[in-house]
Each structure stands twice: as structure tokens, then as C-alpha cells.
Design an enzyme around this catalytic site. Sequence first.
Site, PDB file in Angstrom:
ATOM      1  N   SER A 143       0.838  -1.196   0.000  1.00 54.37           N
ATOM      2  CA  SER A 143       0.000   0.000   0.000  1.00 54.37           C
ATOM      3  C   SER A 143       0.882   1.258   0.000  1.00 54.37           C
ATOM      4  O   SER A 143       1.682   1.438  -0.903  1.00 54.37           O
ATOM      5  CB  SER A 143      -0.982  -0.037   1.169  1.00 54.37           C
ATOM      6  N   HIS A 154      -7.695  -4.975  -1.698  1.00 56.94           N
ATOM      7  CA  HIS A 154      -6.457  -4.289  -1.323  1.00 56.94           C
ATOM      8  C   HIS A 154      -5.836  -4.931  -0.079  1.00 56.94           C
ATOM      9  O   HIS A 154      -6.512  -5.163   0.909  1.00 56.94           O
ATOM     10  CB  HIS A 154      -6.780  -2.807  -1.063  1.00 56.94           C
ATOM     11  N   ASP A 195      -9.039  -4.439  -6.156  1.00 57.52           N
ATOM     12  CA  ASP A 195      -8.417  -3.261  -5.553  1.00 57.52           C
ATOM     13  C   ASP A 195      -8.599  -2.056  -6.478  1.00 57.52           C
ATOM     14  O   ASP A 195      -8.288  -2.129  -7.674  1.00 57.52           O
ATOM     15  CB  ASP A 195      -6.933  -3.526  -5.330  1.00 57.52           C
TER      16      ASP A 195
END
Length: 192
Positions: free
Chosen positions: A69, A164, A132
Amino acid sequence: MTPSQHTPPHYSINTFTVYRLAPEHHLPAAYDDSWVAIKWVASHSGGDGQEPWLKDHVDFQRVFFSGDSAGGNIAHNMGMRVGSEKLDGISLVGLVLAHAFFWGEKPIGNESSEPILPRNLTRVLVCVAEKDLLKDRGWYYKEVLVKSGWKGKVEIMEAKGEEHVFHLFNPTCENAVAKLKKLASFFNQDKA
């Protein structure tokens, strides 16, 4: 027991960076904190430094940056920084960008910034998840890297049916295990 007595022949030593978070601290605070940490790790090359795990066991000629991320964004930016600034003591050979948080004000098609990566960087693995929102940015990153003329190998791994950073919330699911195996293969592909 010393570290070498319980580490397998193909092991990795991982360091994690604690960086200042938004919204209290705007960028480039996270990048600056990460750069300080990387320079600290590099200071252990040649047997120097205070941390025995680093100075005695790290192969500073086989360094990888990886992040999930926002950490993927930071890993990318640190790779670019190694490409544009001198960093003595380490050789960055690979990046892993897992569900990297890349976002911008303009649509993807209008982005024009090309990554400037170190010459000795030989490979990049971009991990995305099918569900995602950031998936298309990961695919676009691969496309831009290939078109930039960079001489290394870029791979992409897409986890079907996943959200995600799914691997952080369900590390034993089939796709997370497959991702871990891919990472191990990626890190060790040039080892005998």
C-alpha cells in the site's frame, strides 16, 4: 544461539521503517524518514554499525525494497532516490510493490513521470489485487517502466478475487500463500 545457527541457507533479513504519517505529517516526511532508515542500514556494510544482524549477516550487494500500500509507494520512491543520489554500501537489485498506493490529481492516461531507477536494479515485481481500486495504477506502473527503456525485468502478479492488501488480513488464504511463494522465488531467483 547466534543468528547463523538458526537461519537457513537462503534467508532474508528484513527491516521495517516507522515513518511519520499523514495527515499530521505531509509528504515528503515519510520519504525522508525512510531514507534515514535506509542510510542507517547501509552504514552497517563493511562490518560497521552496531546491529549484529545487519553487519554480520546481510548481503549488501543483494538488497530489495518492498512495501504494501503506502509502503509500496515509499519503496518506489526510495528506489528512485537510490537512482538519483549516491548511497554507499548497498546494491539495490529489486523492488516489490504490493498493492502500491499511487494516486494523482489527473487520470492515469495523463501521467507522464517516468521512473528513474538505479542502473544495477535488475527486477521489479508489482503485485495487484483484482478488486483493488488501485489495481490499474499497478498495471500502469508496469507499462510505464517497460516503455521507459529501463533494462531490467518487470513482472506483475494479480490475485484474482481479492481486495487491497488481502494478504495482511488473511495471510493463510490460497492467494496469500501463492504471493509469499512468488516473493520467495523473486528474492532468490539468482541464487544457486
